[in-house]
Write a protein that holds these residues in place. Structure first.
Motif, PDB file in Angstrom:
ATOM      1  N   SER A  69       0.802  -1.225   0.000  1.00 36.76           N
ATOM      2  CA  SER A  69       0.000   0.000   0.000  1.00 36.76           C
ATOM      3  C   SER A  69       0.835   1.275   0.000  1.00 36.76           C
ATOM      4  O   SER A  69       0.271   2.361   0.059  1.00 36.76           O
ATOM      5  CB  SER A  69      -0.949   0.010   1.200  1.00 36.76           C
ATOM      6  N   LEU A  70       2.163   1.155  -0.084  1.00 40.07           N
ATOM      7  CA  LEU A  70       3.016   2.349  -0.068  1.00 40.07           C
ATOM      8  C   LEU A  70       3.598   2.626  -1.445  1.00 40.07           C
ATOM      9  O   LEU A  70       3.949   1.708  -2.182  1.00 40.07           O
ATOM     10  CB  LEU A  70       4.158   2.179   0.933  1.00 40.07           C
ATOM     11  N   ASN A  71       3.706   3.902  -1.749  1.00 39.51           N
ATOM     12  CA  ASN A  71       4.357   4.358  -2.968  1.00 39.51           C
ATOM     13  C   ASN A  71       5.606   5.137  -2.568  1.00 39.51           C
ATOM     14  O   ASN A  71       5.560   5.964  -1.653  1.00 39.51           O
ATOM     15  CB  ASN A  71       3.418   5.259  -3.775  1.00 39.51           C
ATOM     16  N   PHE A  72       6.707   4.875  -3.243  1.00 39.45           N
ATOM     17  CA  PHE A  72       7.965   5.548  -2.971  1.00 39.45           C
ATOM     18  C   PHE A  72       8.417   6.282  -4.223  1.00 39.45           C
ATOM     19  O   PHE A  72       8.318   5.742  -5.323  1.00 39.45           O
ATOM     20  CB  PHE A  72       9.063   4.541  -2.603  1.00 39.45           C
ATOM     21  N   ILE A  73       8.936   7.493  -4.036  1.00 41.62           N
ATOM     22  CA  ILE A  73       9.599   8.224  -5.114  1.00 41.62           C
ATOM     23  C   ILE A  73      10.916   8.722  -4.541  1.00 41.62           C
ATOM     24  O   ILE A  73      10.926   9.438  -3.535  1.00 41.62           O
ATOM     25  CB  ILE A  73       8.761   9.411  -5.635  1.00 41.62           C
ATOM     26  N   ALA A  74      12.001   8.317  -5.159  1.00 34.92           N
ATOM     27  CA  ALA A  74      13.327   8.719  -4.703  1.00 34.92           C
ATOM     28  C   ALA A  74      13.939   9.686  -5.708  1.00 34.92           C
ATOM     29  O   ALA A  74      13.771   9.520  -6.917  1.00 34.92           O
ATOM     30  CB  ALA A  74      14.217   7.493  -4.549  1.00 34.92           C
ATOM     31  N   ASP A  75      14.616  10.708  -5.198  1.00 32.17           N
ATOM     32  CA  ASP A  75      15.454  11.551  -6.039  1.00 32.17           C
ATOM     33  C   ASP A  75      16.719  11.870  -5.247  1.00 32.17           C
ATOM     34  O   ASP A  75      16.921  11.322  -4.156  1.00 32.17           O
ATOM     35  CB  ASP A  75      14.720  12.799  -6.548  1.00 32.17           C
ATOM     36  N   ARG A  80      10.222  10.317  -1.055  1.00 31.15           N
ATOM     37  CA  ARG A  80       8.812  10.662  -0.854  1.00 31.15           C
ATOM     38  C   ARG A  80       8.050   9.360  -0.613  1.00 31.15           C
ATOM     39  O   ARG A  80       8.220   8.400  -1.357  1.00 31.15           O
ATOM     40  CB  ARG A  80       8.259  11.383  -2.072  1.00 31.15           C
ATOM     41  N   ILE A  81       7.230   9.358   0.432  1.00 35.35           N
ATOM     42  CA  ILE A  81       6.471   8.166   0.804  1.00 35.35           C
ATOM     43  C   ILE A  81       5.000   8.556   0.880  1.00 35.35           C
ATOM     44  O   ILE A  81       4.650   9.534   1.550  1.00 35.35           O
ATOM     45  CB  ILE A  81       6.917   7.628   2.179  1.00 35.35           C
ATOM     46  N   SER A  82       4.159   7.805   0.212  1.00 31.54           N
ATOM     47  CA  SER A  82       2.726   8.070   0.291  1.00 31.54           C
ATOM     48  C   SER A  82       1.983   6.742   0.379  1.00 31.54           C
ATOM     49  O   SER A  82       2.523   5.685   0.077  1.00 31.54           O
ATOM     50  CB  SER A  82       2.237   8.877  -0.917  1.00 31.54           C
ATOM     51  N   VAL A  83       0.741   6.838   0.806  1.00 30.52           N
ATOM     52  CA  VAL A  83      -0.099   5.665   1.017  1.00 30.52           C
ATOM     53  C   VAL A  83      -1.143   5.604  -0.089  1.00 30.52           C
ATOM     54  O   VAL A  83      -1.682   6.626  -0.513  1.00 30.52           O
ATOM     55  CB  VAL A  83      -0.779   5.730   2.404  1.00 30.52           C
ATOM     56  N   PHE A  84      -1.450   4.406  -0.538  1.00 27.61           N
ATOM     57  CA  PHE A  84      -2.496   4.165  -1.530  1.00 27.61           C
ATOM     58  C   PHE A  84      -3.790   4.837  -1.066  1.00 27.61           C
ATOM     59  O   PHE A  84      -4.127   4.819   0.117  1.00 27.61           O
ATOM     60  CB  PHE A  84      -2.658   2.658  -1.709  1.00 27.61           C
ATOM     61  N   PHE A  85      -4.537   5.413  -1.988  1.00 25.96           N
ATOM     62  CA  PHE A  85      -5.674   6.288  -1.697  1.00 25.96           C
ATOM     63  C   PHE A  85      -6.648   5.821  -0.602  1.00 25.96           C
ATOM     64  O   PHE A  85      -6.949   6.596   0.299  1.00 25.96           O
ATOM     65  CB  PHE A  85      -6.452   6.606  -2.977  1.00 25.96           C
ATOM     66  N   PRO A  86      -7.162   4.602  -0.621  1.00 24.93           N
ATOM     67  CA  PRO A  86      -8.167   4.260   0.399  1.00 24.93           C
ATOM     68  C   PRO A  86      -7.642   4.349   1.839  1.00 24.93           C
ATOM     69  O   PRO A  86      -8.412   4.482   2.776  1.00 24.93           O
ATOM     70  CB  PRO A  86      -8.565   2.820   0.079  1.00 24.93           C
ATOM     71  N   PHE A  87      -6.323   4.284   2.001  1.00 21.03           N
ATOM     72  CA  PHE A  87      -5.728   4.326   3.341  1.00 21.03           C
ATOM     73  C   PHE A  87      -5.172   5.708   3.683  1.00 21.03           C
ATOM     74  O   PHE A  87      -4.500   5.866   4.697  1.00 21.03           O
ATOM     75  CB  PHE A  87      -4.613   3.271   3.440  1.00 21.03           C
ATOM     76  N   ARG A  88      -5.444   6.709   2.881  1.00 22.84           N
ATOM     77  CA  ARG A  88      -4.847   8.031   3.017  1.00 22.84           C
ATOM     78  C   ARG A  88      -5.269   8.824   4.256  1.00 22.84           C
ATOM     79  O   ARG A  88      -4.467   9.606   4.767  1.00 22.84           O
ATOM     80  CB  ARG A  88      -5.156   8.837   1.754  1.00 22.84           C
ATOM     81  N   PRO A  89      -6.482   8.667   4.812  1.00 22.31           N
ATOM     82  CA  PRO A  89      -6.823   9.482   5.992  1.00 22.31           C
ATOM     83  C   PRO A  89      -5.793   9.293   7.111  1.00 22.31           C
ATOM     84  O   PRO A  89      -5.468   8.174   7.495  1.00 22.31           O
ATOM     85  CB  PRO A  89      -8.198   8.954   6.422  1.00 22.31           C
ATOM     86  N   GLY A  90      -5.247  10.410   7.578  1.00 26.53           N
ATOM     87  CA  GLY A  90      -4.237  10.373   8.631  1.00 26.53           C
ATOM     88  C   GLY A  90      -2.839  10.086   8.132  1.00 26.53           C
ATOM     89  O   GLY A  90      -1.898  10.010   8.921  1.00 26.53           O
ATOM     90  N   HIS A  91      -2.677   9.918   6.825  1.00 20.39           N
ATOM     91  CA  HIS A  91      -1.387   9.577   6.223  1.00 20.39           C
ATOM     92  C   HIS A  91      -1.034  10.559   5.107  1.00 20.39           C
ATOM     93  O   HIS A  91      -1.010  10.183   3.935  1.00 20.39           O
ATOM     94  CB  HIS A  91      -1.408   8.162   5.645  1.00 20.39           C
ATOM     95  N   TRP A 132      14.739  -1.881  -2.555  1.00 23.63           N
ATOM     96  CA  TRP A 132      14.672  -0.869  -3.615  1.00 23.63           C
ATOM     97  C   TRP A 132      15.187   0.476  -3.106  1.00 23.63           C
ATOM     98  O   TRP A 132      15.897   1.189  -3.814  1.00 23.63           O
ATOM     99  CB  TRP A 132      13.220  -0.750  -4.091  1.00 23.63           C
ATOM    100  N   VAL A 133      14.845   0.821  -1.860  1.00 24.29           N
ATOM    101  CA  VAL A 133      15.240   2.115  -1.288  1.00 24.29           C
ATOM    102  C   VAL A 133      16.755   2.207  -1.175  1.00 24.29           C
ATOM    103  O   VAL A 133      17.351   3.246  -1.475  1.00 24.29           O
ATOM    104  CB  VAL A 133      14.561   2.334   0.084  1.00 24.29           C
ATOM    105  N   LYS A 134      17.383   1.133  -0.757  1.00 22.22           N
ATOM    106  CA  LYS A 134      18.845   1.139  -0.585  1.00 22.22           C
ATOM    107  C   LYS A 134      19.552   1.499  -1.888  1.00 22.22           C
ATOM    108  O   LYS A 134      20.526   2.254  -1.885  1.00 22.22           O
ATOM    109  CB  LYS A 134      19.312  -0.227  -0.111  1.00 22.22           C
ATOM    110  N   PHE A 135      19.063   0.994  -2.994  1.00 24.43           N
ATOM    111  CA  PHE A 135      19.732   1.229  -4.268  1.00 24.43           C
ATOM    112  C   PHE A 135      19.417   2.589  -4.866  1.00 24.43           C
ATOM    113  O   PHE A 135      20.030   2.988  -5.848  1.00 24.43           O
ATOM    114  CB  PHE A 135      19.406   0.096  -5.240  1.00 24.43           C
TER     115      PHE A 135
END
Length: 146
Positions: A69-75, A80-91, A132-135
């Motif tokens: 349920s997590l989305n990661f965007i690295a630069d 950047r860490i975000s939660v899939f839409f249905p779980f977004r309240p409070g996140h 994935w994050v480590k690389f």
């Protein structure tokens, strides 16, 4: 007395409220709520030219396991860490600079690579992210504690 239709309407109206309540409790229990006070993502965070993303990944944040349920965007600046839409309240989406990750160590399992680390100095919470994050992490941060 309330009619049968009235009970159904009340039940249907209470389901989204209950769902939001559960999401808020998970946010608090994981430490996401505290992270959002320090690392709330701003528009444009994680959108550098060198960005790379991974969607629907699993990770542990604090005591909560977020399954697919997590989305990661690295630069080059951070993650950047975000939660899939249905779980977004409070996140709300987070953006954590690479320099804020500490106590980094590998945690490889039979069929998966993972990385354990703390976020913040002093630590706000501990996380277990996919390999994935480590690389995607710049080498100067990646090799600090490994």
């Amino acid at each position: 007395m309330m009619s049968e239709v009235g009970y159904r309407v009340a039940l249907l109206a209470s389901i989204p409220l209950l769902w939001c309540g559960v999401c808020l409790v998970l946010s608090w229990a994981s430490g996401w709520w505290m992270l959002s006070h320090r690392y709330l993502a701003k528009p444009g965070d994680g959108s550098g030219d060198d960005r790379d993303s991974a969607r629907m990944r699993s990770a542990r944040i604090g005591a909560i396991q977020y399954h697919s349920s997590l989305n990661f965007i690295a630069d080059s600046r951070g993650l950047r860490i975000s939660v899939f839409f249905p779980f977004r309240p409070g996140h709300p989406p987070l953006f954590v600079p690479w320099s804020e990750f500490d106590k980094i160590r590998l945690d490889n399992r039979l069929f998966s690579q993972r990385i354990k680390m703390a976020i913040g100095r002093p630590a706000v919470t501990r996380v277990v992210f996919p390999g994935w994050v480590k690389f995607r992490m710049p080498i100067e941060y990646r090799s600090r504690d490994l």
